[in-house]
Design a protein around this motif. Sequence first.
Motif, mmCIF file in Angstrom:
data_model
loop_
_atom_site.group_PDB
_atom_site.id
_atom_site.type_symbol
_atom_site.label_atom_id
_atom_site.label_comp_id
_atom_site.label_asym_id
_atom_site.label_seq_id
_atom_site.Cartn_x
_atom_site.Cartn_y
_atom_site.Cartn_z
ATOM 1 N N GLU A 23 1.090 -1.256 0.086
ATOM 2 C CA GLU A 23 -0.068 0.098 -0.292
ATOM 3 C C GLU A 23 1.104 1.462 0.268
ATOM 4 O OE1 GLU A 23 -0.414 -1.865 3.129
ATOM 5 O OE2 GLU A 23 -1.306 -3.254 1.017
ATOM 6 N N LYS A 26 0.876 2.346 -3.173
ATOM 7 C CA LYS A 26 -0.245 2.684 -3.845
ATOM 8 C C LYS A 26 0.145 4.320 -5.159
ATOM 9 C CE LYS A 26 -4.695 1.748 -3.630
ATOM 10 N NZ LYS A 26 -5.654 1.364 -2.805
ATOM 11 N N ALA A 56 3.361 -3.671 -6.354
ATOM 12 C CA ALA A 56 2.634 -2.390 -6.589
ATOM 13 C C ALA A 56 2.425 -2.604 -7.910
ATOM 14 C CB ALA A 56 2.927 -1.501 -6.072
#
Length: 247
Positions: A23, A26, A56
Amino acid sequence: METTWANEFYKMQYEFIGDYPVEFYKESTLEILEQAGKPVYSALELGAWDGSLARALSKHVNKITTVELIKEMTDKAESLNPDNIETIHGSFYDVQLTEKFDAVIYIDGFGVGTDDAQLKLLRNIKHWMADDGCALIDIYQPEHWKKADGVEMYPDPENMPHIKRRYSYDFEENVMMDTWWHKKDEKLNNTQYLKCYTPDEIYNLCKQAGLNITGYFPHGAMDYESMKYHEHASLKECLSYRIKVVK
Ligand SMILES: C[S@@+](CC[C@H](N)C(=O)[O-])C[C@H]1O[C@@H](n2cnc3c(N)ncnc32)[C@H](O)[C@@H]1O
């Protein structure tokens, strides 16, 4: 081309920091894809840490190859990566790759070694780019790092309360130095040395490598008086800026 400090410094840094959650990348993934400016089917990531950014990116890019110097990081990457990432343990100065890529990315870390080493790396990057491909490379801005000379701080007080760092600057060679140590023993420290380039200097170096810069994207800047980080900064004041290069 190998520098002696890089192995020790990045190994130590990985021991202290460890992996980043996917994350965390991101936003930077979307930024990279936007800066590439057209669909990226294949990407080469240099200095890929433990593959967190590549993982990612792998949701948006068909095939990714990563090159990373530190074995502990590539081992970790291999244990977590999906099938569309190929992980290579080696140095971007001498790794042999036959494939060409739509995008070559080197996020945070350009400047290890001499100007000649940077020129060699830029020539390698050109060789690995598809004819209509691009590269995105983060460059340290000398004007920012001059102001950081002598500053001492905790890089991440919340997650690494025992780790300290000191910045210094070589004003003759334009090299920023970043020294890390555990509070328990300052003598056991490691330093990274990154060559900084103004936009004009990197433009000229890219030209020598046969590359043209088509975009400059400044990152944020640290204010060393208030010790606050500002997300947005000018090209002159930023900590580093990303260049987009094409053949
Ligand atoms: C400052 S870290 C940045 C890591 C990652 N790109 C990021 O943005 O979080 C620089 C990375 O480049 C790697 N590196 C340094 N010299 C290298 C070389 N010659 N070949 C491959 N990787 C190298 C380091 O081990 C480290 O993982």
